[in-house]
Each structure stands twice: as C-alpha cells, then as structure tokens.
Motif scaffolding. Sequence first.
Motif, PDB file in Angstrom:
ATOM      1  N   PHE A  61       0.894  -1.157  -0.045  1.00 25.09           N
ATOM      2  CA  PHE A  61       0.025   0.093  -0.042  1.00 25.09           C
ATOM      3  C   PHE A  61       1.005   1.345   0.001  1.00 25.09           C
ATOM      4  CE2 PHE A  61      -0.643  -1.424   4.568  1.00 25.09           C
ATOM      5  CZ  PHE A  61       0.245  -0.514   5.220  1.00 25.09           C
ATOM      6  N   LEU A  62       2.186   1.051   0.152  1.00 28.22           N
ATOM      7  CA  LEU A  62       3.047   2.428   0.045  1.00 28.22           C
ATOM      8  C   LEU A  62       3.376   2.700  -1.329  1.00 28.22           C
ATOM      9  CD1 LEU A  62       5.453   2.002   3.004  1.00 28.22           C
ATOM     10  CD2 LEU A  62       3.786   3.736   2.877  1.00 28.22           C
ATOM     11  N   PRO A  63       3.346   4.006  -1.874  1.00 27.43           N
ATOM     12  CA  PRO A  63       3.919   4.330  -3.135  1.00 27.43           C
ATOM     13  C   PRO A  63       5.389   4.145  -3.123  1.00 27.43           C
ATOM     14  CG  PRO A  63       3.336   6.462  -1.986  1.00 27.43           C
ATOM     15  CD  PRO A  63       2.973   5.155  -1.021  1.00 27.43           C
ATOM     16  N   ASP A  64       5.902   4.468  -4.228  1.00 29.02           N
ATOM     17  CA  ASP A  64       7.609   4.155  -4.215  1.00 29.02           C
ATOM     18  C   ASP A  64       8.137   5.371  -3.324  1.00 29.02           C
ATOM     19  OD1 ASP A  64       7.385   2.190  -5.906  1.00 29.02           O
ATOM     20  OD2 ASP A  64       7.814   3.245  -7.763  1.00 29.02           O
ATOM     21  N   ASP A  65       7.679   6.489  -3.331  1.00 28.25           N
ATOM     22  CA  ASP A  65       8.389   7.510  -2.392  1.00 28.25           C
ATOM     23  C   ASP A  65       7.989   7.435  -1.070  1.00 28.25           C
ATOM     24  OD1 ASP A  65       5.991   8.531  -2.842  1.00 28.25           O
ATOM     25  OD2 ASP A  65       6.865  10.416  -3.609  1.00 28.25           O
ATOM     26  N   GLY A  66       6.974   6.509  -0.719  1.00 31.29           N
ATOM     27  CA  GLY A  66       6.683   6.305   0.750  1.00 31.29           C
ATOM     28  C   GLY A  66       7.743   5.709   1.640  1.00 31.29           C
ATOM     29  N   PHE A  67       7.614   6.340   2.979  1.00 28.45           N
ATOM     30  CA  PHE A  67       8.588   5.881   3.934  1.00 28.45           C
ATOM     31  C   PHE A  67       7.794   4.972   5.247  1.00 28.45           C
ATOM     32  CE2 PHE A  67      10.588   9.994   2.803  1.00 28.45           C
ATOM     33  CZ  PHE A  67      12.046   9.450   2.812  1.00 28.45           C
ATOM     34  N   ILE A  68       8.631   3.982   5.548  1.00 24.92           N
ATOM     35  CA  ILE A  68       8.227   3.460   7.000  1.00 24.92           C
ATOM     36  C   ILE A  68       9.274   3.973   8.090  1.00 24.92           C
ATOM     37  CG2 ILE A  68       9.250   1.323   6.029  1.00 24.92           C
ATOM     38  CD1 ILE A  68       7.277  -0.099   7.903  1.00 24.92           C
ATOM     39  N   ALA A  69       8.760   4.477   9.213  1.00 22.25           N
ATOM     40  CA  ALA A  69       9.498   4.984  10.230  1.00 22.25           C
ATOM     41  C   ALA A  69       9.260   3.976  11.349  1.00 22.25           C
ATOM     42  CB  ALA A  69       9.199   6.310  10.693  1.00 22.25           C
ATOM     43  N   LEU A  70       9.933   3.214  12.150  1.00 27.20           N
ATOM     44  CA  LEU A  70       9.646   2.161  12.900  1.00 27.20           C
ATOM     45  C   LEU A  70      10.538   2.329  14.158  1.00 27.20           C
ATOM     46  CD1 LEU A  70       8.190  -0.415  12.422  1.00 27.20           C
ATOM     47  CD2 LEU A  70      10.264  -1.364  11.734  1.00 27.20           C
ATOM     48  N   ARG A 236       8.262  15.903  14.689  1.00 27.87           N
ATOM     49  CA  ARG A 236       9.581  16.089  14.144  1.00 27.87           C
ATOM     50  C   ARG A 236       9.988  14.979  13.156  1.00 27.87           C
ATOM     51  NH1 ARG A 236      13.347  18.517  18.822  1.00 27.87           N
ATOM     52  NH2 ARG A 236      15.166  18.240  17.515  1.00 27.87           N
ATOM     53  N   ILE A 237       9.652  13.801  13.476  1.00 29.62           N
ATOM     54  CA  ILE A 237       9.905  12.548  12.443  1.00 29.62           C
ATOM     55  C   ILE A 237       9.061  12.825  11.165  1.00 29.62           C
ATOM     56  CG2 ILE A 237       9.957  10.154  12.219  1.00 29.62           C
ATOM     57  CD1 ILE A 237      10.441   9.969  15.285  1.00 29.62           C
ATOM     58  N   LEU A 238       7.668  13.300  11.524  1.00 31.71           N
ATOM     59  CA  LEU A 238       6.804  13.480  10.546  1.00 31.71           C
ATOM     60  C   LEU A 238       7.347  14.333   9.533  1.00 31.71           C
ATOM     61  CD1 LEU A 238       3.335  13.269  12.347  1.00 31.71           C
ATOM     62  CD2 LEU A 238       4.087  11.554  10.657  1.00 31.71           C
ATOM     63  N   ILE A 248      -0.990   8.919   7.175  1.00 34.38           N
ATOM     64  CA  ILE A 248       0.075   8.287   7.886  1.00 34.38           C
ATOM     65  C   ILE A 248      -0.827   7.164   8.287  1.00 34.38           C
ATOM     66  CG2 ILE A 248       1.679   8.265   9.731  1.00 34.38           C
ATOM     67  CD1 ILE A 248       2.471  10.437   7.482  1.00 34.38           C
ATOM     68  N   TYR A 249      -0.088   5.831   8.484  1.00 34.78           N
ATOM     69  CA  TYR A 249      -0.733   4.702   9.118  1.00 34.78           C
ATOM     70  C   TYR A 249      -0.050   4.289  10.281  1.00 34.78           C
ATOM     71  CZ  TYR A 249      -2.244  -0.135   9.121  1.00 34.78           C
ATOM     72  OH  TYR A 249      -2.615  -1.405   9.585  1.00 34.78           O
ATOM     73  N   ASP A 250      -0.762   4.067  11.420  1.00 42.98           N
ATOM     74  CA  ASP A 250       0.088   3.449  12.634  1.00 42.98           C
ATOM     75  C   ASP A 250      -0.805   2.480  13.251  1.00 42.98           C
ATOM     76  OD1 ASP A 250       1.105   3.398  14.977  1.00 42.98           O
ATOM     77  OD2 ASP A 250       0.176   5.325  15.802  1.00 42.98           O
ATOM     78  N   PRO A 251      -0.375   1.199  12.679  1.00 44.92           N
ATOM     79  CA  PRO A 251      -1.267  -0.017  13.432  1.00 44.92           C
ATOM     80  C   PRO A 251      -1.100  -0.317  14.835  1.00 44.92           C
ATOM     81  CG  PRO A 251       0.523  -0.795  12.054  1.00 44.92           C
ATOM     82  CD  PRO A 251       0.663   0.826  12.075  1.00 44.92           C
ATOM     83  N   PHE A 252      -0.112   0.244  15.413  1.00 46.54           N
ATOM     84  CA  PHE A 252       0.046   0.008  17.000  1.00 46.54           C
ATOM     85  C   PHE A 252      -0.075   1.254  17.726  1.00 46.54           C
ATOM     86  CE2 PHE A 252       2.576  -3.086  14.414  1.00 46.54           C
ATOM     87  CZ  PHE A 252       1.862  -4.121  14.866  1.00 46.54           C
ATOM     88  N   MET A 253      -1.263   1.830  17.700  1.00 47.56           N
ATOM     89  CA  MET A 253      -1.734   3.114  18.088  1.00 47.56           C
ATOM     90  C   MET A 253      -1.329   3.357  19.229  1.00 47.56           C
ATOM     91  SD  MET A 253      -5.159   4.963  16.977  1.00 47.56           S
ATOM     92  CE  MET A 253      -6.400   3.787  17.926  1.00 47.56           C
ATOM     93  N   ALA A 261      -0.138  14.069  16.858  1.00 48.09           N
ATOM     94  CA  ALA A 261       0.877  14.820  15.959  1.00 48.09           C
ATOM     95  C   ALA A 261       0.589  15.130  14.394  1.00 48.09           C
ATOM     96  CB  ALA A 261       2.263  13.881  15.891  1.00 48.09           C
ATOM     97  N   CYS A 262      -0.454  14.053  13.942  1.00 45.85           N
ATOM     98  CA  CYS A 262      -0.642  14.325  12.526  1.00 45.85           C
ATOM     99  C   CYS A 262      -1.663  15.343  12.444  1.00 45.85           C
ATOM    100  CB  CYS A 262      -1.359  12.888  12.137  1.00 45.85           C
ATOM    101  SG  CYS A 262      -0.265  11.665  11.635  1.00 45.85           S
ATOM    102  N   ILE A 263      -2.662  15.458  13.471  1.00 49.27           N
ATOM    103  CA  ILE A 263      -3.571  16.552  13.578  1.00 49.27           C
ATOM    104  C   ILE A 263      -2.813  18.127  13.768  1.00 49.27           C
ATOM    105  CG2 ILE A 263      -5.323  17.793  14.806  1.00 49.27           C
ATOM    106  CD1 ILE A 263      -6.480  15.010  15.508  1.00 49.27           C
ATOM    107  N   ASN A 264      -1.859  17.855  14.547  1.00 46.98           N
ATOM    108  CA  ASN A 264      -1.170  19.281  14.759  1.00 46.98           C
ATOM    109  C   ASN A 264      -0.173  19.639  13.758  1.00 46.98           C
ATOM    110  OD1 ASN A 264      -1.798  19.058  17.298  1.00 46.98           O
ATOM    111  ND2 ASN A 264       0.065  18.572  18.216  1.00 46.98           N
ATOM    112  N   THR A 265       0.015  18.739  12.820  1.00 48.77           N
ATOM    113  CA  THR A 265       0.848  19.101  11.453  1.00 48.77           C
ATOM    114  C   THR A 265       0.352  19.008  10.335  1.00 48.77           C
ATOM    115  OG1 THR A 265       1.646  16.792  11.568  1.00 48.77           O
ATOM    116  CG2 THR A 265       3.019  18.521  12.775  1.00 48.77           C
TER     117      THR A 265
END
Length: 312
Positions: A61-70, A236-238, A248-253, A261-265
């Motif tokens: 489901f990620l586009p080629d320029d998508g990131f995963i930060a873990l 800051r990571i976003l 942004i997807y966060d399956p372990f919320m 953070a998503c709302i704020n930014t």
Amino acid sequence: MKPRKEIIGDCTLYLGTMEETIGGIERVDHVLTDPPYLYIKTHDFDREWDEQLFFENAKRFLPDDGFIALFGRGTSFYRWNTRLADLGFAFKEEIVWDKRFCSSPVTPISRTHETISIYTKKSGKIRKNRIPYLEQKKYDTDGIVNDIKRIKSAINNEAGLNRIIDFLKTGNIPYGESLNCHKVTIAKETVCKNPEIMTVRAIRDGIKEKSVIALFKSHVKGNVHPTEKPVRLAERILALISDPGDTIYDPFMGSGSFGVACINTGRKYIGSEMKPEYFETACKRIEESWNKQKNQPELFPGTAERAAAVGE
Ligand SMILES: C[S@@+](CC[C@H](N)C(=O)[O-])C[C@H]1O[C@@H](n2cnc3c(N)ncnc32)[C@H](O)[C@@H]1O
C-alpha cells in the motif's frame, strides 16, 4: 467480529488488531509506528504480531516514495530492519531519541534512548527541517554560552556588527578569506562557515534537524500509556518523512500520540489498537486535538479546509 471504526476529523481509528485491519488499507503515503518491542515481559500488550503480514502489506500500500519509520529495540528490531531490506526497502536514516531520563533503572546501564529506523519503499527523500534554536539547544548550555560569546565578540567591532545587520536586513551571507569564512556548496546549497553569521542565522531560522533528538517526555508518569511517545517527537519525525496533507498509517496506536501529531501538523491519520482502554484514550486525545484546532482556526491555518473536506 468486524473491528469498530471511529472517524474523527480526518483521522480513522480502528479498535482491532493490525492483523484484522491491515487488509482493508488501500493506500497510505507513509507509516509511522511503534510496535510492541517483544521484550517487556511485564506488559500484556507486548505480544507477538504477524511481522511478515505487516511488512508485505506495507510494500503493497505504500507508493514508491513512501517511508516507513519504525521504533524498536534489540533482536526484534534488528530482525524487522532485515525483513524490510529483504523486501527491497532502502535504508535512509536512523534517529535516536535521547529521552533525558532513564526508563530502565534496574539494568546495569541506564537506558536513556530509543531508536527509530527510517526506510523508503524506493525513492523517498528525507525532508530538511529546521528546529527553533532554543528547542534544539535546550540541553546544550555550553553551546548557548559559546554562541553568546561569538556574537559578543562580533558586535564589539564595527565591521562585525555591520555584517550581522546586513545579513539580517538582506539575507546576504558575507564571504571572504579575511572574514574567517569558508564557502562550501553541498547539494547545490551554499553554506558559509563564518561562525558569527551562522550563529545569527541559527537563532533566526533555527537549526537543522539532528539524528539525535533530545526531548524530555511530555507526559506525566502513569498518565496515559506505559510506553507513550512524545507528540513533539512524532511531529519532528513526520516533518522528515512527509508533507502536510499526507496520510500516515500507525497500526500499533496505543494512546494515539502519533494521531495527535498528525492533527497538529496537518496530516491525515489511520490507526488501529487492540486494547479497548488504549483505544478509548486515543479517541479522546485525538478528538480533543481536532476540536481544539477547529475552534481556533486562526492559530491553525488550513483547519477549516480540512474540516470542510470531511464534511464538518
Ligand atoms: C508500544 S505501544 C504504542 C504506544 C504509542 N506509540 C503511544 O504513544 O501511546 C504498542 C501498542 O500496540 C498495541 N498492540 C499490540 N499488538 C497489537 C496488534 N497485533 N494489533 C494492534 N495493536 C497491537 C498494544 O496494545 C500497545 O498499546
């Protein structure tokens, strides 16, 4: 049973496991998540999850320029990094969160950091981000003292003072051997290494993000979630991996810090959490943040448009 779904503003929250919900994710721009690390034996939420399912779906489901930060730690974290590399993701960066406090007081070494690795599916580019001077130097008193000394010595002579005034008025970065200034061009950006001007620039424009982010936790002990992460850290990571408007997807919320953070930014958010008590906390925090923004549109540009886009 179908997972419960709540929509708050432009956030979609599921009460259910990652395994139950991930198949329904069609497309997101990036993943930012903090999975169970699989080493805190005392926490009942720190349980095995289907790693292969998660990483294979991320690739789908990620586009080629998508990131995963873990986020992660230890053996499981190194295994996840290897799985990502095996699936063809490209390693981009490693961020260390310097927590400024010790979270494992009984271990032989006081543990004061967490690690976050950032991968892209193929072609994502880390964004540049400047952090306000006092935020970036909050724990660096020596650095602040040095900067004050530098500026003091520059303004003590007329030429130095004029250079600073000229820079502030025009943005001109003075260059010349006699100014103790080295002009360096890196990736098309010209950087002047004149210390006094660089210091003034840092105070005015902020300091480039660092791979070590020093930030004290924003939450009070026992407040929300035992492994709650600071909202500001997520912001800051976003800023490094995504743009406003991205999903942004966060399956372990957990308690929903990354949703706040998503709302704020200005990002959209999709999260899932398996434990009802954390899910309720996440809904409450995200709803409060969304309402705060909606009620103060003058402080949060773009919120009215976001609310209109989701029919509010
Ligand atoms: C490390 S915590 C996340 C904390 C969160 N970043 C915060 O700031 O509150 C991981 C969360 O994932 C949840 N979890 C564990 N396994 C899960 C699964 N398979 N699917 C969905 N949630 C899961 C746990 O209940 C826990 O709340």
